[in-house]
Design a protein around this motif. Structure first.
Motif, PDB file in Angstrom:
ATOM      1  N   GLU A 124      24.689  43.137  37.739  1.00 58.81           N
ATOM      2  CA  GLU A 124      23.175  43.028  37.768  1.00 58.81           C
ATOM      3  C   GLU A 124      22.766  42.780  36.335  1.00 58.81           C
ATOM      4  N   GLY A 125      22.150  41.482  36.044  1.00 58.10           N
ATOM      5  CA  GLY A 125      21.673  41.150  34.831  1.00 58.10           C
ATOM      6  C   GLY A 125      22.572  40.611  33.650  1.00 58.10           C
ATOM      7  N   LYS A 137      24.723  43.980  48.846  1.00 54.89           N
ATOM      8  CA  LYS A 137      23.648  43.785  48.134  1.00 54.89           C
ATOM      9  C   LYS A 137      23.507  42.655  46.991  1.00 54.89           C
ATOM     10  N   LYS A 138      22.254  42.007  47.079  1.00 55.74           N
ATOM     11  CA  LYS A 138      22.547  40.966  46.161  1.00 55.74           C
ATOM     12  C   LYS A 138      22.258  41.273  44.751  1.00 55.74           C
ATOM     13  N   TYR A 152      36.986  37.673  48.593  1.00 55.23           N
ATOM     14  CA  TYR A 152      35.525  37.412  48.374  1.00 55.23           C
ATOM     15  C   TYR A 152      34.881  36.641  49.328  1.00 55.23           C
ATOM     16  N   GLY A 153      35.350  36.055  50.486  1.00 60.93           N
ATOM     17  CA  GLY A 153      34.699  35.229  51.331  1.00 60.93           C
ATOM     18  C   GLY A 153      34.078  33.922  50.878  1.00 60.93           C
ATOM     19  N   LEU A 203      26.744  38.607  45.311  1.00 62.37           N
ATOM     20  CA  LEU A 203      26.654  39.378  46.201  1.00 62.37           C
ATOM     21  C   LEU A 203      27.416  40.763  45.604  1.00 62.37           C
ATOM     22  N   GLU A 204      27.392  41.849  46.046  1.00 62.20           N
ATOM     23  CA  GLU A 204      28.013  43.157  45.895  1.00 62.20           C
ATOM     24  C   GLU A 204      29.447  42.681  46.196  1.00 62.20           C
ATOM     25  N   GLY A 205      30.472  43.128  45.166  1.00 60.59           N
ATOM     26  CA  GLY A 205      31.762  42.917  45.434  1.00 60.59           C
ATOM     27  C   GLY A 205      32.255  41.559  44.685  1.00 60.59           C
ATOM     28  N   ASP A 206      31.332  40.646  44.200  1.00 62.14           N
ATOM     29  CA  ASP A 206      31.764  39.344  43.849  1.00 62.14           C
ATOM     30  C   ASP A 206      32.685  39.680  42.510  1.00 62.14           C
ATOM     31  N   THR A 207      33.345  38.749  41.975  1.00 61.94           N
ATOM     32  CA  THR A 207      33.612  38.429  40.634  1.00 61.94           C
ATOM     33  C   THR A 207      32.651  37.322  40.137  1.00 61.94           C
TER      34      THR A 207
END
Ligand code: FAD
Ligand code: FES
Lengths: 364, 103
Positions: free
Chosen positions: B89-90, B17-18, A146-147, B31-35
């Motif tokens: 998102e949201g 993407k935020k 996740y960086g 950020l996109e890809g986050d858990t």
């Protein structure tokens, strides 16, 4: 109810290798992986692997995951992949219950290969539940997948390979490692890894353990102290370290819940990380049709996990009548590969552990 | 605390993407890809809740869905392991009070 010939629980190196080898003999398989991505522990490993050519030595872990996925492409029509699919239970009648993308699903396979890997052990000391105390694997996941940095200053508890490698990876991510401590009088991991972190200026303190963590809502510091030759703490040797993360790397234990639930005969083997299933040379457990491979069969390495996966895969497929012409030759090859992987000093411990749980004859 | 420079990996944080979400009533950005866990940690949030009986602070431990140390309420659903729950998102993420009740 979904049916398949072989269901594989876990899409790490062992599970993926099992899928490839079973499908290559002609069996129809389904991989069930809890995570959104395949690869298990491999996808967060940025270092180059040790081992030999056949097990992708000197390739980085995440690249090995890619190689396995590409190999699976060859057998697309034989392998069904389910990601975001957590297996919840394994019942006496051989039915698997699964949560797949938030929906409940059942599967009835003819054979099952359990390749669920292992989970990190914990350590008891005062305040060990404070936020900021993380497993080494968790820190690796947070950084390399996740960086995100776990914090600024880290105390690493455990100087085995994982502790050493994650320390190095922390530095690569720009995090300071204040010290690596280990209760044992010598470093458990390979010398190459130890020299690498030492060269970077990180002290490795053997015969040391953590006395307590400090902090109210999260870690603000740690006190370590020295152990004598009987592993008893020595009063007056306390040192305070100004850290906001304590990383625990004291080994893994096999994730065996399904094997217990299925009624497999189990045995406690410290050399293999905890309770493991009794198995025959084909990696079949005492419950007919349930095979094991990888860390769940005994905590070891990705290289051996992959070969065990291949072996379990062909054995499960052959028990369904596939690949009679090539089976014996492949089986001999994989068995030889495992033997040579386990020939070093670290392997000796594994071999001794395995000798206590491997039965010669196939279960009836 | 995102990793900005790395000798082997590239995260291309600027290109991701935020994703906006709400944590305990305040707006946060991941950020996109986050858990959920990685987004909260990147924003400096380590305390994910308090133990239902002894009220001690809890953070995550394994980050791969094995230990249940990271349970929170997400979009009204209690006991979600946020270390393996993808951020969307949201999303409304809340610190859980007590053991969590199914509605
Ligand atoms: C920091 C570190 C460094 C390492 N370095 C090396 C090295 O240099 N060389 C080497 O050979 N090895 C190395 N290893 C060890 C190696 O990563 C493991 O031995 C290997 O990943 C084990 O493979 P596995 O397939 O058995 O398990 P895993 O990789 O753990 O995969 C198990 C999979 O099963 C899934 N799963 C679990 N439960 C369920 C369920 N209920 N339903 C569905 N899916 C489930 C998990 O999500 C996971 O994807 C290292 C390990 C670590 C942590
Ligand atoms: S931290 Fe272990 S389940 Fe989330």
């Amino acid at each position: 109810m979904i049916t398949t010939e072989i269901a594989i629980i876990g899409g790490g190196p062992a599970g993926l290798s099992a899928a490839i080898s079973a499908a290559s003999l002609g069996a129809k398989v389904a991989i069930l992986e809890r995570d959104g991505r395949l690869g298990g522990q491999l996808i967060k490993q940025t270092h180059k692997f040790f081992g030999s050519e056949k097990q992708y030595a000197s390739t980085r872990g995440f690249d090995i995951a890619k190689i396995l996925e590409e190999e699976m492409e060859k057998y697309k029509d034989k392998i069904d992949i389910y990601t975001n699919a957590t297996v919840l239970g394994l019942y006496e009648d051989g039915v698997l219950t699964i949560e797949h993308n938030k929906k409940y699903m059942k599967m009835k396979p003819e054979k099952i290969i359990v390749a669920t890997g292992a989970s990190e052990k914990f350590l008891s000391f005062p305040n060990n539940d404070l936020p900021g105390i993380y497993g080494a694997g968790a820190v690796q996941t947070l950084m390399n997948e996740y960086g995100v940095k776990p914090g600024n200053n880290v105390l690493m508890v455990g100087a085995g390979n994982i502790g050493l490698i994650v320390s190095y990876q922390l530095m690569q991510a720009g995090v300071r490692v204040k010290a690596i401590i280990d209760a044992a009088p010598q470093i458990g991991g390979y010398l190459v890894h130890a020299s690498k972190v030492r060269r970077a200026g990180v002290p490795i303190l053997v015969s040391h353990t953590i006395k307590r963590a400090h902090g109210k809502e999260s870690v603000e510091g740690a006190t370590i102290w020295q152990l004598d030759e009987r592993w008893q703490p020595i009063e007056g040797t306390e040192k305070y370290l100004d850290v906001d993360v304590i990383c625990i790397s004291v080994g893994l234990s096999p994730l065996t819940e399904f094997l217990w639930q299925a009624g497999c005969e189990m045995k406690y083997i410290p050399e293999l990380g905890g309770h493991v299933a009794i198995r025959d040379e084909n990696l079949e457990t005492s419950v007919n049709g349930i095979f094991i491979a990888g860390d769940v069969a005994g905590v070891e390495e990705a290289s051996s996990a992959m070969v065990e996966g291949r072996l379990a895969g062909i054995c499960a497929a052959n028990s369904l009548g596939y690949g009679d012409d090539r089976f014996e030759e492949l089986r001999r090859d994989y068995t030889e590969q495992l033997k040579s992987l386990r020939s070093g000093p670290v392997g000796a411990k594994i071999v001794s552990g395995l000798s206590k749980v491997t039965v010669k004859k196939q279960f009836a | 605390m995102r990793i900005e420079e790395h000798p082997i990996l590239s995260f291309e944080n600027e290109k991701r993407k935020k994703i906006k979400f709400i944590f305990d009533g305040k707006e946060y950005e991941g950020l996109e890809g986050d858990t959920i866990a990685s987004a909260l940690h990147a924003a400096g949030v380590k305390v994910l809740g308090h133990h239902y009986a002894n009220n001690r602070p809890r953070g995550f431990y394994c980050a791969i869905g094995n230990c249940s140390s990271c349970l929170m309420t997400v979009d009204g659903e209690p006991n979600v392991r946020i270390c393996v729950e993808e951020l969307k998102e949201g999303m409304v993420v809340e610190t859980q009070k007590g053991k969590g009740e199914l509605k």
